[in-house]
Motif scaffolding. Sequence first.
Motif: not given
Lengths: 217, 217, 217, 217
Positions: D35-63
Amino acid sequence: MSEQSDFLDILLENHENMTEKQKKILEAAVETFSEKGYAATSTSEIAKKAGVAEGTIFRHYKTKKDLLLSIVAPTMAKLLAPFFIRDFNKVLLNDYGDFEDFLRAVIINRMEFAKKHMPILKICLQEIPFHPELKNQFIEHVFNKLIGRFKYIVESYQKKGQIIDIPPTSVMRLSASAIIGFILARTLLVPESEWDDEQEMERTIRFVVKGLSPDPK
Amino acid sequence: MSEQSDFLDILLENHENMTEKQKKILEAAVETFSEKGYAATSTSEIAKKAGVAEGTIFRHYKTKKDLLLSIVAPTMAKLLAPFFIRDFNKVLLNDYGDFEDFLRAVIINRMEFAKKHMPILKICLQEIPFHPELKNQFIEHVFNKLIGRFKYIVESYQKKGQIIDIPPTSVMRLSASAIIGFILARTLLVPESEWDDEQEMERTIRFVVKGLSPDPK
Amino acid sequence: MSEQSDFLDILLENHENMTEKQKKILEAAVETFSEKGYAATSTSEIAKKAGVAEGTIFRHYKTKKDLLLSIVAPTMAKLLAPFFIRDFNKVLLNDYGDFEDFLRAVIINRMEFAKKHMPILKICLQEIPFHPELKNQFIEHVFNKLIGRFKYIVESYQKKGQIIDIPPTSVMRLSASAIIGFILARTLLVPESEWDDEQEMERTIRFVVKGLSPDPK
Amino acid sequence: MSEQSDFLDILLENHENMTEKQKKILEAAVETFSEKGYAATSTSEIAKKAGVAEGTIFRHYKTKKDLLLSIVAPTMAKLLAPFFIRDFNKVLLNDYGDFEDFLRAVIINRMEFAKKHMPILKICLQEIPFHPELKNQFIEHVFNKLIGRFKYIVESYQKKGQIIDIPPTSVMRLSASAIIGFILARTLLVPESEWDDEQEMERTIRFVVKGLSPDPK
DNA sequence: TATGAATGAGGTTTCATTCAT
DNA sequence: GATGAATGAAACCTCATTCAT
């Protein structure tokens, strides 16, 4: 001359064009690094103490490490070694006849220096072991230059028969141990207890002088 | 007796019921704290090095700080001071006639100890200044006990006329400076270079003995 | 006429009073947006590349988005469509008898245009999907006008029996796909390899002409 | 089979052991990047949409980049090329006599694929130009393999006299342009307008077939 | 007009710690 | 006891934007 301005004079030697805020950042960083250690200090803490926004720190220092280096590196490169050497020159020019007089001058001089710059020296002491760049800088700019100077001085006193004939590095190690031990005891271990500065200094000088005196023929 | 098992023996003195994993955690913590400093070490790093899950650390040590204390505290309370004191007793019981012999025994003994436990000693040295509990423990369990013992010994040698008549704390400061300076020079500054251990030790002993010898009447 | 000055001519059509700095900013923005994408480009980077202070950008463009629009909008509104239309007029006035000749003229013309303005076109292509204003502008100023013109032209060729009788939008889609595919293949996929421009163009023209030719009765 | 589960099947092909949360993260990332492009997407946005804590993203994907690659890379390596090739094999084994039938099969097949995976394809399209690794992967895993297959097929139809005798890469370029142009027009430009899918497809097929048909002798 | 220091919100990432399994 | 996924606070750092000079 106040300690504060003196400290800034030193760190500013090459950066006369420093913002007021930048000075505040440096002061706050020195204070906090010294109190809690580099790794345990957060940039937000420094910013708060300096009264600036956190982003301001990173306008002046690209990284937190940069901030550390900008404190420690000039302290070693431009402050410690040159001062040392300048003092030694003064000492030599004055041509102290006695090793004892020379030692007394050095101890007093370094003692004052240590008292003035304790926080920054503590940072150096704490962080050098963990940062190879700093270690290299220390060896290159401080240790090696120190040895060169000292060797010359020691040999001159050895020729005069005032110091036992052992390698100058050993003389340096033994003298430095005593001086640094004296300073540390004074500043770290017994900062407030009964401690007769004058007397302890005399005892230290006597100890080194006698310890290094040649055996009677 | 290998260094490894010896290290664990010491840390295990009161905790005989330690799992294999717990031992691995301790080893990994010692290694990493020593290399990078306590604050710069992450628990996940320790877990990885120890080959355990991240959660396992917190099953044995409530917090990261707990882990540090469980390394440093026994080292000071049961390892440093007791060993020291036991040695001193041995030394006294053997009744070394000469202060020089006594000093030689102490240097050799502590030197070996330092070589064996360098990482853990480095941790102590680095972290004590930043943790008031540790500082108190150090003063209480190490420093004060050390002073008590030393005072007795020094006074006995002063009575024999082998040490100059200054306060035992000054004797201790001067001796300790030389010994610690010797060890640090040996282990940190010149870890691989030309360094004649035997000779340097003799020079150090001679330096301390002469430095503390009384003035001829 | 150099590409540089041409580019500025176009963007300057309505802003003759543009400072040297402003031009530098536009150039730097085009280059960087094209290389890294709008969102991944920082204004400080543009400032540095343009050789101006960070604040200067915001003196001329209220926001970063403004800067993007000031590049993309005129490119679409005054550059893409007008050029197209002007060419088409020329083409029509010249009254190419053959659809093939017309197609050849268009391909050559657009190909040159694309080569000259690749960076700015890349920005449009990349950013239009993410910015509704741009999308609207594109549809309004480019797409709709294009369709209007094209419809007229296609119908004239259909009347001459040179193009199959399908909706002009379909003709446009099929022709545009071939032309754009040709340009992209040329500029993006095989930028340096063996590629006979002349021949590939002829093949493309033949492909479109034959593909759109009416069935023989 | 729902689109959702199918999508996850594909991304999970090699990672059957994926947390529920991890799947949610992938889904949210695909949606937002698209929807917004990679660079314009924030990890916090992904976390919110996924319903997980932001840290959880980085447990599974280093960056954050890692997250992008974990979406795009398998899509290209295991999804695009293999599917393509498998389809082509099927197509060949069925031995479509006519190039037209073959083309029809390909268009239908890829059209369905595009409809199903539009968001992820959009991400690929948008991000490949800005990430050299992705570009290389695309050329290696998709483009080159595609060319190999296509060459063989084209030549077989050329031998049958159904395709004009030009290099297979040119055939591929012209066909691909028409197919991709068809898909883009359908999905991006006129997503909701009047568009007779059946008819437009037939027009496209006719266009390509006629455009590539050999000249009559 | 131009500057660049300063800002503070927000970005990515780390990390000690918890808890269901 | 052991695991490791999950957390969320906080770390370091970036960036568009403002404003005094």
